[in-house]
Design an enzyme around this catalytic site. Sequence first.
Site, short mmCIF file in Angstrom:
data_model
loop_
_atom_site.label_atom_id
_atom_site.label_comp_id
_atom_site.label_asym_id
_atom_site.label_seq_id
_atom_site.Cartn_x
_atom_site.Cartn_y
_atom_site.Cartn_z
N SER A 111 -24.28 49.15 -19.04
CA SER A 111 -22.04 50.35 -18.80
C SER A 111 -22.58 50.20 -16.89
O SER A 111 -22.35 49.27 -16.47
CB SER A 111 -23.15 51.16 -19.66
OG SER A 111 -21.54 51.78 -19.93
N ASP A 245 -19.90 46.96 -29.97
CA ASP A 245 -19.68 48.08 -29.41
C ASP A 245 -18.23 48.78 -29.26
O ASP A 245 -17.50 47.63 -29.51
CB ASP A 245 -19.61 47.46 -27.87
CG ASP A 245 -20.03 48.21 -26.62
OD1 ASP A 245 -18.94 49.58 -26.95
OD2 ASP A 245 -20.60 47.77 -25.19
N HIS A 273 -22.92 50.02 -28.70
CA HIS A 273 -23.34 50.03 -27.42
C HIS A 273 -24.31 50.06 -26.44
O HIS A 273 -25.12 49.83 -25.30
CB HIS A 273 -22.60 51.61 -26.63
CG HIS A 273 -21.98 51.16 -25.07
ND1 HIS A 273 -21.14 50.29 -24.23
CD2 HIS A 273 -22.78 52.74 -23.92
CE1 HIS A 273 -21.03 51.35 -23.41
NE2 HIS A 273 -21.34 51.70 -22.64
#
Length: 316
Positions: A111, A245, A273
């Site tokens: 991320s 995600d 995610h």
Amino acid sequence: MRRTARRTATVHGDRVSFWDSGTTGPDARGDDEGELVVLVHGIASSAHTWSPLLAEMARRRERRRFIAPDLLGHGSSSAPWADYSLGGYATGLRDLVLSLGQSRVTVVGHSLGGGVVQQFAFQFPQLCARLVLIDSGGLGREVSPALRAATLPGAEWVIPVIADRRLVSAATAVGRRFAWAGRYVPGSAREAARAYASLADPVHRHAFVHTARSVIDSGGQRVRATNRLDLADQLPVLIAWGTEDRMIPVEHAHRAHGLVPGSELALFEGAGHFPHCDRPRDFAGRLLDFLDRRPPGVWDPDQLARRIADHTQFDD
């Protein structure tokens, strides 16, 4: 005896906390431990997000050394008035790596951490041996409405309400109860709940807002690596993504894979995610396969300079 342990270091006056799988004692630097892999978490998260992966590596008796730092403003690290940009985090990562006596490392970023390790690779190419991006930021404009909302004026006053630990715990319990429906991914949900709960702490909330506003605005992500990502083709690159995600769309993975010749794409069906938490065994196997097959790359500074020049046009 090799073990994973929590360690701390004071770097430029700031406390940096990290998990280290290669320690053999309180003062171990690990210079002779072999290859080092650095795991960088996402926004509002911490090194804890890597626990399932580290446990899987220990189960497999993996000899590579893994470290997972808490970025400044996250987890147990200091949260000073500081530069919470990708460049600031990348510089802090460089300082920690060099302090550990390492000269070249494989960097794995999830991320926001994906944006950090991309920045690390471009700022300090001589230190980067491989690049692994997991549901990474910096690869497209689209991002979840929740993250966009966090950058709006007054977000500081709204976040404490939605991050109240009691509400987060209740929502998590409801999600577990209905996990059978197949629309709820326990690993990703637990990590998302943990991240939201951390924002109940004013110190972490301050760092979160400043970090979010450095990379996101009301329209989505405002930093991007796609215009120079092709330069990373000198390195082995693995792009991993959860197909479900809801934070950053899987289309970004396909886009990045197309931009980096020779890169590898690993999609984890049904994962959210946090694919390394949803599917730690599968993820560990895919990561180790990549590390075993793809020897560390070496940036050629002359070639890099020529490539950058090719990206540049001067007006006469």
